[in-house]
Design a protein around this motif. Structure first.
Motif, PDB file in Angstrom:
ATOM      1  N   ILE A 168      -7.701 -25.442  -1.867  1.00  0.00           N
ATOM      2  CA  ILE A 168      -6.310 -25.147  -1.540  1.00  0.00           C
ATOM      3  C   ILE A 168      -6.109 -25.129  -0.015  1.00  0.00           C
ATOM      4  O   ILE A 168      -5.106 -25.628   0.491  1.00  0.00           O
ATOM      5  N   GLU A 169      -7.079 -24.580   0.696  1.00  0.00           N
ATOM      6  CA  GLU A 169      -6.995 -24.581   2.167  1.00  0.00           C
ATOM      7  C   GLU A 169      -6.911 -26.019   2.689  1.00  0.00           C
ATOM      8  O   GLU A 169      -6.165 -26.304   3.628  1.00  0.00           O
ATOM      9  N   ARG A 170      -7.669 -26.917   2.107  1.00  0.00           N
ATOM     10  CA  ARG A 170      -7.660 -28.323   2.547  1.00  0.00           C
ATOM     11  C   ARG A 170      -6.310 -28.981   2.249  1.00  0.00           C
ATOM     12  O   ARG A 170      -5.784 -29.733   3.062  1.00  0.00           O
ATOM     13  N   ILE A 171      -5.760 -28.688   1.085  1.00  0.00           N
ATOM     14  CA  ILE A 171      -4.438 -29.226   0.744  1.00  0.00           C
ATOM     15  C   ILE A 171      -3.404 -28.696   1.731  1.00  0.00           C
ATOM     16  O   ILE A 171      -2.537 -29.432   2.198  1.00  0.00           O
ATOM     17  N   LYS A 172      -3.515 -27.429   2.066  1.00  0.00           N
ATOM     18  CA  LYS A 172      -2.602 -26.824   3.043  1.00  0.00           C
ATOM     19  C   LYS A 172      -2.713 -27.536   4.391  1.00  0.00           C
ATOM     20  O   LYS A 172      -1.708 -27.833   5.028  1.00  0.00           O
ATOM     21  N   LYS A 173      -3.931 -27.830   4.844  1.00  0.00           N
ATOM     22  CA  LYS A 173      -4.120 -28.520   6.127  1.00  0.00           C
ATOM     23  C   LYS A 173      -3.519 -29.924   6.104  1.00  0.00           C
ATOM     24  O   LYS A 173      -3.061 -30.420   7.125  1.00  0.00           O
ATOM     25  N   LYS A 174      -3.535 -30.563   4.959  1.00  0.00           N
ATOM     26  CA  LYS A 174      -2.959 -31.902   4.837  1.00  0.00           C
ATOM     27  C   LYS A 174      -1.427 -31.852   4.796  1.00  0.00           C
ATOM     28  O   LYS A 174      -0.777 -32.881   4.929  1.00  0.00           O
ATOM     29  N   ASN A 175      -0.879 -30.666   4.579  1.00  0.00           N
ATOM     30  CA  ASN A 175       0.570 -30.463   4.520  1.00  0.00           C
ATOM     31  C   ASN A 175       0.942 -29.324   5.464  1.00  0.00           C
ATOM     32  O   ASN A 175       1.275 -28.227   5.020  1.00  0.00           O
ATOM     33  N   PRO A 176       0.895 -29.550   6.781  1.00  0.00           N
ATOM     34  CA  PRO A 176       1.049 -28.463   7.748  1.00  0.00           C
ATOM     35  C   PRO A 176       2.386 -27.724   7.689  1.00  0.00           C
ATOM     36  O   PRO A 176       2.471 -26.572   8.105  1.00  0.00           O
ATOM     37  N   THR A 217      -5.444 -14.964   2.109  1.00  0.00           N
ATOM     38  CA  THR A 217      -5.144 -16.087   2.990  1.00  0.00           C
ATOM     39  C   THR A 217      -3.855 -15.834   3.753  1.00  0.00           C
ATOM     40  O   THR A 217      -3.038 -14.995   3.374  1.00  0.00           O
ATOM     41  N   ALA A 218      -3.665 -16.593   4.819  1.00  0.00           N
ATOM     42  CA  ALA A 218      -2.486 -16.437   5.665  1.00  0.00           C
ATOM     43  C   ALA A 218      -1.238 -16.993   4.993  1.00  0.00           C
ATOM     44  O   ALA A 218      -0.136 -16.605   5.322  1.00  0.00           O
ATOM     45  N   PHE A 219      -1.399 -17.905   4.065  1.00  0.00           N
ATOM     46  CA  PHE A 219      -0.245 -18.463   3.377  1.00  0.00           C
ATOM     47  C   PHE A 219      -0.275 -18.039   1.914  1.00  0.00           C
ATOM     48  O   PHE A 219      -1.289 -17.574   1.422  1.00  0.00           O
ATOM     49  N   ARG A 220       0.830 -18.218   1.252  1.00  0.00           N
ATOM     50  CA  ARG A 220       0.941 -17.772  -0.136  1.00  0.00           C
ATOM     51  C   ARG A 220       0.593 -18.889  -1.110  1.00  0.00           C
ATOM     52  O   ARG A 220       1.012 -20.027  -0.951  1.00  0.00           O
ATOM     53  N   VAL A 221      -0.167 -18.519  -2.116  1.00  0.00           N
ATOM     54  CA  VAL A 221      -0.444 -19.399  -3.242  1.00  0.00           C
ATOM     55  C   VAL A 221      -0.024 -18.633  -4.482  1.00  0.00           C
ATOM     56  O   VAL A 221      -0.447 -17.496  -4.695  1.00  0.00           O
TER      57      VAL A 221
END
Length: 154
Positions: A64-72, A112-116
């Motif tokens: 999920i962190e990687r997906i987040k990085k691909k979608n800043p 995490t810093a963002f919400r899932v």
């Protein structure tokens, strides 16, 4: 980013089925490698399936962190798993079922810093089955069961 709800449009919703990690990896790979060819995606699905199932990779802190990085610009990720009862009706391997639940519990216990947000759909007659799984209450939320029990007693 919505994962598992016909997004991208050509993808099917995520359902556990008899191969829950494979089905999850198939949906995630579309977001990790959106421009990859079919052969590359098939290879990556196989690798990701094994890595998640063997807990070499964490669903939230790795994938999920990687997906987040691909979608800043993404502020929230919504992971939708449809017909969650299939984990108990079609997946016969209890160990796979346990590890799959553990991976999903990472979302419930995220730091995490963002919400899932995890959305599970399941038939109401499976609420008690899921509720009785060790550690599943954070996954489904006590409020859901309080609501259901209130409706059941009405």
């Amino acid at each position: 980013v919505i994962i598992g709800a016909n997004n991208p449009p050509h993808e099917s919703p995520i359902r556990p089925g008899d191969k829950p990690f494979y089905n999850l990896a198939t949906a995630l790979t579309s977001f990790l490698l959106p421009n990859a060819g079919e052969t590359e995606k098939m290879r990556e699905i196989k690798v990701l399936t094994t890595s998640l199932e063997q807990q070499e990779l964490s669903l939230i802190s790795d994938v999920i962190e990687r997906i987040k990085k691909k979608n800043p610009d993404c502020q929230r990720i919504l992971l939708v798993i449809d017909q969650f009862e299939e984990l108990f009706t079609t997946c016969s391997d209890e160990e796979v079922r346990r590890r799959y639940l553990e991976q999903l519990l990472q979302i419930a216990n995220q730091k995490t810093a963002f919400r899932v947000t995890l959305v599970l759909t399941l038939r109401s007659d499976f609420f008690s089955t899921v509720r009785n799984q060790p550690g599943s209450l954070p996954l489904l939320g006590d409020a859901l069961f309080q609501l259901w029990e209130g409706l059941d007693n009405a």
